[in-house]
Each structure stands twice: as structure tokens, then as C-alpha cells.
Design a protein around this motif. Structure first.
Motif, PDB file in Angstrom:
ATOM      1  N   SER A   1       0.841  -1.192   0.000  1.00  7.81           N
ATOM      2  CA  SER A   1       0.000   0.000   0.000  1.00  7.81           C
ATOM      3  C   SER A   1       0.877   1.244   0.000  1.00  7.81           C
ATOM      4  CB  SER A   1      -0.908   0.004   1.234  1.00  7.81           C
ATOM      5  OG  SER A   1      -0.134   0.132   2.421  1.00  7.81           O
ATOM      6  N   ALA A   2       0.309   2.373  -0.421  1.00  4.22           N
ATOM      7  CA  ALA A   2       1.075   3.622  -0.468  1.00  4.22           C
ATOM      8  C   ALA A   2       1.599   4.000   0.912  1.00  4.22           C
ATOM      9  CB  ALA A   2       0.196   4.738  -1.031  1.00  4.22           C
ATOM     10  N   LYS A   3       0.789   3.793   1.950  1.00  2.00           N
ATOM     11  CA  LYS A   3       1.193   4.159   3.306  1.00  2.00           C
ATOM     12  C   LYS A   3       2.377   3.320   3.777  1.00  2.00           C
ATOM     13  CE  LYS A   3      -0.510   4.430   8.072  1.00  2.00           C
ATOM     14  NZ  LYS A   3      -1.683   4.237   8.958  1.00  2.00           N
ATOM     15  N   ARG A   4       2.279   2.004   3.614  1.00  2.00           N
ATOM     16  CA  ARG A   4       3.363   1.132   4.080  1.00  2.00           C
ATOM     17  C   ARG A   4       4.642   1.351   3.277  1.00  2.00           C
ATOM     18  NH1 ARG A   4       0.844  -4.641   6.159  1.00  2.00           N
ATOM     19  NH2 ARG A   4      -1.065  -3.780   7.055  1.00  2.00           N
ATOM     20  N   THR A   5       4.493   1.590   1.973  1.00  2.00           N
ATOM     21  CA  THR A   5       5.671   1.851   1.142  1.00  2.00           C
ATOM     22  C   THR A   5       6.359   3.139   1.572  1.00  2.00           C
ATOM     23  OG1 THR A   5       4.658   0.709  -0.736  1.00  2.00           O
ATOM     24  CG2 THR A   5       6.485   2.204  -1.212  1.00  2.00           C
ATOM     25  N   LEU A   6       5.589   4.184   1.850  1.00  2.00           N
ATOM     26  CA  LEU A   6       6.171   5.451   2.290  1.00  2.00           C
ATOM     27  C   LEU A   6       6.881   5.287   3.621  1.00  2.00           C
ATOM     28  CD1 LEU A   6       6.555   8.470   1.922  1.00  2.00           C
ATOM     29  CD2 LEU A   6       4.327   8.832   2.998  1.00  2.00           C
ATOM     30  N   ILE A   7       6.268   4.584   4.552  1.00  2.00           N
ATOM     31  CA  ILE A   7       6.898   4.350   5.858  1.00  2.00           C
ATOM     32  C   ILE A   7       8.208   3.591   5.687  1.00  2.00           C
ATOM     33  CG2 ILE A   7       6.671   3.105   8.046  1.00  2.00           C
ATOM     34  CD1 ILE A   7       3.688   3.747   7.966  1.00  2.00           C
ATOM     35  N   PHE A   8       8.184   2.561   4.833  1.00  2.00           N
ATOM     36  CA  PHE A   8       9.399   1.766   4.602  1.00  2.00           C
ATOM     37  C   PHE A   8      10.513   2.631   4.016  1.00  2.00           C
ATOM     38  CE2 PHE A   8      11.959  -0.648   1.542  1.00  2.00           C
ATOM     39  CZ  PHE A   8      12.582  -1.545   2.408  1.00  2.00           C
ATOM     40  N   LEU A   9      10.186   3.480   3.033  1.00  2.00           N
ATOM     41  CA  LEU A   9      11.199   4.326   2.411  1.00  2.00           C
ATOM     42  C   LEU A   9      11.766   5.335   3.401  1.00  2.00           C
ATOM     43  CD1 LEU A   9       9.555   4.985  -1.078  1.00  2.00           C
ATOM     44  CD2 LEU A   9      11.471   3.475  -0.556  1.00  2.00           C
ATOM     45  N   LEU A  10      10.910   5.931   4.212  1.00  2.00           N
ATOM     46  CA  LEU A  10      11.379   6.908   5.199  1.00  2.00           C
ATOM     47  C   LEU A  10      12.284   6.257   6.235  1.00  2.00           C
ATOM     48  CD1 LEU A  10       8.153   9.064   5.773  1.00  2.00           C
ATOM     49  CD2 LEU A  10      10.227   9.709   4.529  1.00  2.00           C
ATOM     50  N   LEU A  11      11.879   5.090   6.729  1.00  2.00           N
ATOM     51  CA  LEU A  11      12.703   4.383   7.708  1.00  2.00           C
ATOM     52  C   LEU A  11      14.033   3.946   7.102  1.00  2.00           C
ATOM     53  CD1 LEU A  11      10.066   2.184   9.593  1.00  2.00           C
ATOM     54  CD2 LEU A  11      11.232   4.236  10.423  1.00  2.00           C
ATOM     55  N   SER A  12      14.023   3.532   5.830  1.00  2.00           N
ATOM     56  CA  SER A  12      15.260   3.124   5.165  1.00  2.00           C
ATOM     57  C   SER A  12      16.233   4.291   5.067  1.00  2.00           C
ATOM     58  CB  SER A  12      14.956   2.568   3.772  1.00  2.00           C
ATOM     59  OG  SER A  12      14.151   1.418   3.848  1.00  2.00           O
ATOM     60  N   VAL A  13      15.703   5.467   4.695  1.00  2.00           N
ATOM     61  CA  VAL A  13      16.555   6.654   4.595  1.00  2.00           C
ATOM     62  C   VAL A  13      17.139   7.002   5.955  1.00  2.00           C
ATOM     63  CG1 VAL A  13      16.532   9.136   4.165  1.00  2.00           C
ATOM     64  CG2 VAL A  13      15.400   7.580   2.568  1.00  2.00           C
ATOM     65  N   LEU A  14      16.315   6.949   6.995  1.00  2.75           N
ATOM     66  CA  LEU A  14      16.799   7.279   8.339  1.00  2.75           C
ATOM     67  C   LEU A  14      17.854   6.297   8.817  1.00  2.75           C
ATOM     68  CD1 LEU A  14      13.456   8.285  10.128  1.00  2.75           C
ATOM     69  CD2 LEU A  14      15.340   9.792   9.461  1.00  2.75           C
ATOM     70  N   VAL A  15      17.639   5.007   8.553  1.00  6.15           N
ATOM     71  CA  VAL A  15      18.587   4.000   9.034  1.00  6.15           C
ATOM     72  C   VAL A  15      19.919   4.099   8.291  1.00  6.15           C
ATOM     73  CG1 VAL A  15      19.036   1.517   9.122  1.00  6.15           C
ATOM     74  CG2 VAL A  15      16.825   2.395   9.853  1.00  6.15           C
ATOM     75  N   PHE A  16      19.871   4.327   6.971  1.00  8.00           N
ATOM     76  CA  PHE A  16      21.102   4.358   6.181  1.00  8.00           C
ATOM     77  C   PHE A  16      21.880   5.660   6.356  1.00  8.00           C
ATOM     78  CE2 PHE A  16      19.894   0.554   3.849  1.00  8.00           C
ATOM     79  CZ  PHE A  16      21.138   0.031   3.486  1.00  8.00           C
ATOM     80  N   TRP A  17      21.172   6.793   6.326  1.00  2.78           N
ATOM     81  CA  TRP A  17      21.879   8.073   6.326  1.00  2.78           C
ATOM     82  C   TRP A  17      21.676   8.883   7.610  1.00  2.78           C
ATOM     83  CZ3 TRP A  17      19.507   6.508   1.636  1.00  2.78           C
ATOM     84  CH2 TRP A  17      20.425   6.155   0.631  1.00  2.78           C
ATOM     85  N   GLY A  18      20.830   8.422   8.510  1.00  2.53           N
ATOM     86  CA  GLY A  18      20.626   9.128   9.769  1.00  2.53           C
ATOM     87  C   GLY A  18      21.904   9.364  10.557  1.00  2.53           C
ATOM     88  N   PRO A  19      22.772   8.335  10.707  1.00  2.58           N
ATOM     89  CA  PRO A  19      24.011   8.549  11.474  1.00  2.58           C
ATOM     90  C   PRO A  19      24.878   9.671  10.915  1.00  2.58           C
ATOM     91  CG  PRO A  19      23.601   6.216  11.203  1.00  2.58           C
ATOM     92  CD  PRO A  19      22.575   6.918  10.362  1.00  2.58           C
ATOM     93  N   ASP A  20      24.912   9.845   9.582  1.00  2.00           N
ATOM     94  CA  ASP A  20      25.715  10.927   9.001  1.00  2.00           C
ATOM     95  C   ASP A  20      25.181  12.296   9.400  1.00  2.00           C
ATOM     96  OD1 ASP A  20      27.503   9.266   7.732  1.00  2.00           O
ATOM     97  OD2 ASP A  20      26.360   9.182   5.872  1.00  2.00           O
ATOM     98  N   TRP A  21      23.866  12.372   9.632  1.00  2.00           N
ATOM     99  CA  TRP A  21      23.275  13.646  10.034  1.00  2.00           C
ATOM    100  C   TRP A  21      23.518  13.942  11.510  1.00  2.00           C
ATOM    101  CZ3 TRP A  21      18.046  11.825   7.597  1.00  2.00           C
ATOM    102  CH2 TRP A  21      18.190  11.764   6.202  1.00  2.00           C
TER     103      TRP A  21
END
Length: 249
Positions: free
Chosen positions: A5-25
Motif C-alpha cells: 500500500s502507499a502508506k506502508r511503502t512510504l513508511i518503509f522508504l522513510l525508515l530506510s533513509v533514516l537507518v542508512f543516512w541518519g548517522p551521518d546527520w
């Protein structure tokens, strides 16, 4: 990951971005200039890739909105799984037998099938109704047999290692040399992918036997009919030749 679903896909993408690049921020700027920081960053991202494959079945399950547990399609899948289990018990077919993975049938119009997981013992297959409904018995048998072959150790490593190398081996900033190298690596990956997929076709044909070619033709026809997206499969002629060679017992 599988379509959702659009909601679950958006949540997954946001969490992926945070997990991969969050530490650099979050890391102080002074730390980023330390000589060991790139090594630690690459190690972290490499571990995330391995974790992504390990937890792949759980992530796919989280993306499933509606699972089909009964009905004609589910029964057809169960019949194929029973056939594969029976073939594994046949002593004459032991050399070509497969570990039969659990299959989750997802109610989704988009055609897809995914073998998720890192090791054979924890892999799981996710198949959409949009894919299953396009196939008859022969095509479904070939499709699911291929999915089981994808659960073997060599296949899991062939899926994970290129992603791991791409993640840890290339810098975040690209110059023309790195871009050309990356393009060459992508072509090399495509050649490797085709080689692996042809071996999967051949192994599936050995498991099914001489009639495997019928299933592959049916699968190719169904894929061509639904080809609204880019396909990375090997050329059709190569696949048919691999299947014909593998199906001879």
C-alpha cells in the motif's frame, strides 16, 4: 521489497533513509574528518545490507496487506509444493531435489514473486495473485520451482554480494572515473545476473523433468503479456536452451 500500500511503502522508504543516512546527520562534523570515519561508515552500511537480507522475510511480511489463505490459487500453489516435496522423497530424484520453502500468496494486482532471506533455512517466497492468475499449472510449477532454487546458498550469495560491494566499494561523491567504473560494474553485474538466472532455469528444468520447457514457455508468455516494466531476464532463446539442456534426464 514487495509492492504494498502507499502508506506502508512510504513508511518503509522513510525508515530506510533514516537507518542508512541518519548517522551521518547526527555525527559531529569533526568526526567526519577523522581518517577512520569512512571505514566505520562503510562497515555500518555493509552490516545493514546483510541485516536487510537476513530480515527480508519479516520485512516482506510487514508489507503484506492481504494474504490469500484459501481458494483456487492457494490450492494450486499447495499442489505444486506437494509435488516438490514428493520429488524430494523420491530416491531417484535426490540429486535434483530442493528444499521446499513456505509460500505466501499476496492479494495484489501487480505481478511479482520474491524469494526473501539470507540463508536457506529462513527463506520465504512471496507470490502475488496478479502473477499466479496469469499462469496455468505448468507455468506455476516452473515459477515456484525457480523460486525454490533461488533459496539455495549460492543463489542467496549471488543476490547479496553485488549489493554489498556496491554499497561499500563506491564513494558517496562520484567523479567521471568513478562513474565509468560504476557503469562497468553494472554491466558486469548484468552478465553475472544472466548467468545465475540461466543456471536457475536449468536447475528448475532438472527438478521438473522433460516437460519443464512447457512451463518456461508459459511463464515467458505471461511475462511478455505483463511487461509494463523493465525486465532484467536473460534473452528468451538463451533461457529456452538452458531449460532444454537441464530438462534432459
Amino acid at each position: 521489497m514487495i509492492p504494498s500500500s502507499a502508506k506502508r511503502t512510504l513508511i518503509f522508504l522513510l525508515l530506510s533513509v533514516l537507518v542508512f543516512w541518519g548517522p551521518d546527520w547526527l555525527v559531529p562534523t569533526a568526526w567526519q574528518h577523522d581518517a577512520t570515519y569512512p571505514l566505520v561508515s562503510n562497515l555500518y552500511q555493509g552490516l545493514l545490507v546483510i541485516a536487510g537480507f537476513w530480515f527480508g522475510p519479516a520485512l516482506c511480511n510487514a508489507m503484506v496487506v492481504d494474504e490469500v489463505r484459501a481458494g483456487p490459487l492457494r490450492q494450486a500453489i499447495d499442489r505444486v509444493l506437494d509435488e516438490l516435496n514428493t520429488a524430494g522423497l523420491n530416491t531417484q530424484a535426490t540429486a535434483h531435489s530442493l528444499a521446499v520453502l513456505p509460500v505466501t500468496l499476496v492479494d495484489h494486482p501487480q505481478p511479482f514473486i520474491v524469494t526473501a532471506g539470507l540463508l536457506p533455512g529462513q527463506c520465504q517466497v512471496f507470490l502475488s495473485t496478479g502473477q499466479a492468475v496469469r499462469l496455468g499449472p505448468a507455468g506455476l510449477r516452473f515459477l515456484l520451482t525457480r523460486a525454490m532454487v533461488h533459496g539455495e546458498v549460492s543463489q542467496r550469495m549471488a543476490s547479496m554480494i553485488p549489493v554489498l560491494l556496491l554499497t561499500v566499494a563506491f564513494p558517496d561523491t562520484l567523479d567521471w572515473v568513478t562513474s565509468l567504473t560504476l557503469a562497468g560494474c553494472c554491466l558486469g553485474w548484468l552478465a553475472l545476473h544472466w548467468t545465475v538466472e540461466l543456471r536457475v532455469d536449468a536447475k528448475a528444468a532438472r527438478v521438473i523433468g522433460p516437460h519443464a520447457i512447457e512451463g518456461l514457455r508459459e511463464l515467458i508468455a505471461a511475462t511478455a503479456a505483463a511487461a509494463s516494466t523493465l525486465s532484467l531476464h536473460a534473452p528468451t532463446g538463451w533461457r529456452l536452451k538452458a531449460c532444454q539442456g537441464g530438462g534432459v534426464t
